[in-house]
Design a protein around this motif. Structure first.
Motif, PDB file in Angstrom:
ATOM      1  N   TRP A  10       0.823  -1.207   0.000  1.00 24.61           N
ATOM      2  CA  TRP A  10       0.000   0.000   0.000  1.00 24.61           C
ATOM      3  C   TRP A  10       0.858   1.257   0.000  1.00 24.61           C
ATOM      4  CZ3 TRP A  10      -3.770   1.521   4.565  1.00 24.61           C
ATOM      5  CH2 TRP A  10      -4.555   2.612   4.166  1.00 24.61           C
ATOM      6  N   GLU A  28      -5.078  -8.790  -4.953  1.00 28.57           N
ATOM      7  CA  GLU A  28      -5.355  -9.550  -3.733  1.00 28.57           C
ATOM      8  C   GLU A  28      -6.066 -10.875  -4.029  1.00 28.57           C
ATOM      9  OE1 GLU A  28      -6.436  -6.328  -0.376  1.00 28.57           O
ATOM     10  OE2 GLU A  28      -7.496  -6.022  -2.280  1.00 28.57           O
ATOM     11  N   LYS A  36     -11.827 -14.962   0.295  1.00 29.32           N
ATOM     12  CA  LYS A  36     -11.563 -13.546   0.057  1.00 29.32           C
ATOM     13  C   LYS A  36     -10.355 -13.133   0.886  1.00 29.32           C
ATOM     14  CE  LYS A  36     -13.571  -8.908   0.177  1.00 29.32           C
ATOM     15  NZ  LYS A  36     -12.477  -8.295   0.965  1.00 29.32           N
ATOM     16  N   GLU A  38      -7.483 -10.055   1.781  1.00 30.13           N
ATOM     17  CA  GLU A  38      -7.266  -8.616   1.699  1.00 30.13           C
ATOM     18  C   GLU A  38      -5.951  -8.293   2.387  1.00 30.13           C
ATOM     19  OE1 GLU A  38      -9.591  -6.749   5.556  1.00 30.13           O
ATOM     20  OE2 GLU A  38     -10.667  -6.832   3.655  1.00 30.13           O
ATOM     21  N   TYR A  62      -8.694  -8.747  -8.771  1.00 28.57           N
ATOM     22  CA  TYR A  62      -9.213  -7.712  -7.872  1.00 28.57           C
ATOM     23  C   TYR A  62      -8.135  -7.299  -6.882  1.00 28.57           C
ATOM     24  CZ  TYR A  62     -12.426  -5.471  -4.531  1.00 28.57           C
ATOM     25  OH  TYR A  62     -13.057  -4.586  -3.717  1.00 28.57           O
ATOM     26  N   GLY A  63      -8.009  -5.994  -6.693  1.00 26.94           N
ATOM     27  CA  GLY A  63      -7.033  -5.500  -5.738  1.00 26.94           C
ATOM     28  C   GLY A  63      -7.210  -4.014  -5.512  1.00 26.94           C
ATOM     29  N   PHE A  64      -6.091  -3.302  -5.337  1.00 24.23           N
ATOM     30  CA  PHE A  64      -6.165  -1.865  -5.061  1.00 24.23           C
ATOM     31  C   PHE A  64      -4.998  -1.144  -5.714  1.00 24.23           C
ATOM     32  CE2 PHE A  64      -3.759  -3.724  -1.535  1.00 24.23           C
ATOM     33  CZ  PHE A  64      -2.647  -2.901  -1.463  1.00 24.23           C
ATOM     34  N   ASP A  92     -10.367   3.043   2.888  1.00 22.78           N
ATOM     35  CA  ASP A  92      -9.507   1.978   2.387  1.00 22.78           C
ATOM     36  C   ASP A  92      -8.808   2.457   1.120  1.00 22.78           C
ATOM     37  OD1 ASP A  92      -9.847  -0.109   4.240  1.00 22.78           O
ATOM     38  OD2 ASP A  92     -11.697  -0.776   3.292  1.00 22.78           O
ATOM     39  N   ASP A  95     -10.306   0.504  -4.643  1.00 20.38           N
ATOM     40  CA  ASP A  95     -10.474  -0.826  -5.226  1.00 20.38           C
ATOM     41  C   ASP A  95     -10.420  -0.762  -6.748  1.00 20.38           C
ATOM     42  OD1 ASP A  95     -10.922  -2.072  -2.714  1.00 20.38           O
ATOM     43  OD2 ASP A  95     -13.019  -1.435  -2.754  1.00 20.38           O
ATOM     44  N   ASP A 128     -17.603   3.997  -2.083  1.00 16.41           N
ATOM     45  CA  ASP A 128     -16.750   2.805  -2.218  1.00 16.41           C
ATOM     46  C   ASP A 128     -16.582   2.493  -3.706  1.00 16.41           C
ATOM     47  OD1 ASP A 128     -15.315   0.524  -1.700  1.00 16.41           O
ATOM     48  OD2 ASP A 128     -17.023  -0.657  -0.988  1.00 16.41           O
ATOM     49  N   LYS A 130     -15.449   1.412  -7.357  1.00 19.08           N
ATOM     50  CA  LYS A 130     -14.773   0.254  -7.915  1.00 19.08           C
ATOM     51  C   LYS A 130     -14.295   0.620  -9.321  1.00 19.08           C
ATOM     52  CE  LYS A 130     -16.271  -2.079  -4.330  1.00 19.08           C
ATOM     53  NZ  LYS A 130     -15.374  -2.372  -3.186  1.00 19.08           N
TER      54      LYS A 130
END
Length: 203
Positions: A10, A28, A36, A38, A62-64, A92, A95, A128, A130
């Motif tokens: 991060w 992730e 799932k 994270e 899927y991740g960030f 967070d 995403d 949130d 995406k």
């Protein structure tokens, strides 16, 4: 002798030299995962969050995006674009879902992706977002530059996952999608999340 160390996914990896046009993504979860995962925010290692519920398997990588954070700037962008009853970002990293034709077997890796759009998701008062992206150089999706170029069925498949992945059977929806936006707005969301990160953690 220089000691070995692992950069925190991060905080220790940039959002990308050409961000927001091309971004780094820490993956992730992959579509074959039935758990799932994270990021553990303190250690930077992947941790088990929960088993995937029922048939809700993640439809893409899927991740960030590293060095992003969803707070006031991301919240305000949602409000400015018509969302109501939004009280904060989700606190967070931002995403991101990456479309690829390649079979990647596990998370915990970094790749470059091109944002093509996203979903303005509101989850119990939290913005949130995406982001939807394509893997750089992918044979099937690498040419796509805007979510409007995807088949409608593909967009509906991605939306369905996010609208149902937290729900138990017969439960009311816990979140909603206020907008499906294109690449230009996706870049605005990314920049807002980078500003939120700088406000929270420093430049």
């Amino acid at each position: 002798m220089i000691p070995n160390f692992k950069a925190h996914p991060w905080h220790g990896i940039s959002a990308g030299e050409n961000s927001p046009q091309v971004v780094n993504v820490f993956i992730e979860i992959v579509p074959s995962d039935t758990i799932k995962y994270e990021i553990d925010k303190k250690s930077g290692y992947l941790k088990v969050d929960r088993p995937q519920q029922f048939s809700n398997i993640i439809p893409a990588l899927y991740g960030f995006i590293p060095r992003t954070y969803c707070h006031d700037e991301v919240m305000q962008l949602a409000i400015d674009n018509g969302s109501t009853d939004v009280e904060t970002g989700d606190l967070d990293p931002l995403d991101i879902l990456v479309l690829s034709s390649h079979n990647i077997h596990g998370g915990g890796l970094v790749m470059e992706a091109i944002p093509i759009g996203g979903f303005k998701m509101i989850d119990k008062g939290e913005a949130d977002d995406k982001i939807v992206a394509v893997m750089v150089g992918d044979h099937a999706f690498g040419h796509v530059r805007d979510i409007s170029e995807l088949p409608d069925a593909e967009v509906k498949r991605l939306k369905h996952y996010f609208l149902t992945y937290k729900n138990l059977p017969d439960e009311p929806a816990k979140c909603r999608i206020d907008d499906v936006y294109g690449a230009a707005h996706a870049r605005e969301v990314i920049e807002a999340s980078k500003r939120d990160y700088a406000s929270k953690f420093g430049g």
